[in-house]
Scaffold this motif. Sequence first.
Motif: not given
Length: 352
Positions: A190-203
Amino acid sequence: RASHTSETSPHDATAAKESEPGCGDANGDEPSEKLGALAVALMDPSGNQFEQDAGSRFVLYSPSAGTFQAQTLDALKRGSMTLADIIEASVRLVSLDQLQRDRIAEHESAATSKVPATSDSDGENALHITSVRSRSHPRERTPEPINNGGCFWLDITDPTPDEMASLARVFGIHPLTVEDIMTDDEGRDKFETFAGYNFIVYRTIDFGEDAQSNYEFNRGTEGIATANFCLVLKQSCVLSFHRTRGLCHVPNVVERLRDLVPSTLTMQPVVTPAYIAYALIDDITDTLAPEMRSIELEVDAADELVLILSTNEQADMLQRIGAARRKILTLWRLLQGKPDVVRAFARLMDRH
């Protein structure tokens, strides 16, 4: 071992190459000469290969400060230079030696410009002395380092709850992101956007010697073990987290970043947080192709043997077919969410 830290600086190689004839200097080389230096660097790469120690859980890569690894977060240092100093040098795009020289020069400049107050009522002199003292004692001030286009990458293997809490507090990581990083369950890409950063989970695939299928319906049987690889992409850094030890992606990408730009070329920095994230995603994707080819060969062999085996040998063939089926299903689940992540990452790059 708990305090062991190994460090390699790109500026050691820089000094050696600058002393050789034909390398670029500060006098302004022609583009052809710079391209020639690039060709030499590519044809004669440095033999200093990066190898992650078995016990190291923290790896820090900085284009300007070097590469560090240690068992604990506090052990990421070089001599008297702490982790905070390494981060400051990375963001300012200077070496640790240059950072020390800048601090000494700043201290000497502040000391020579010190003006004593002539009276208690001399407000201007008092303010001046206060400002000089604050500059003379770096521990008394906590300004953000000036970002000159530098960055760093910190990789954390199997973080403890206390370590994760400290990192979340320092880098402003959301509790939902912390929950995804610390979970042991097989998640989803998944790819998620939060305040100040982007979060990626890539198995990715866990190629450990004792790796077995970790799918809930056939856990512990012969198959493909998967592992979550999480990325926190910020403006000046990348944080990567994974619970599995011994993954090859960190050494592979460190070597890729080291070879990206020879030290004899002076140009706009190309090692950015976005490129580091891209290199990690690319390396994980590359590891899937050999496994897919292996399963393809296994299926072809089963198709050829099933018609010529005797009745007593068919039981073994059924087990091989079952193992191949489990691997195919695992790869299908592993690939399922990756196109969405890649598209979201590409849109992020287009916006920048």
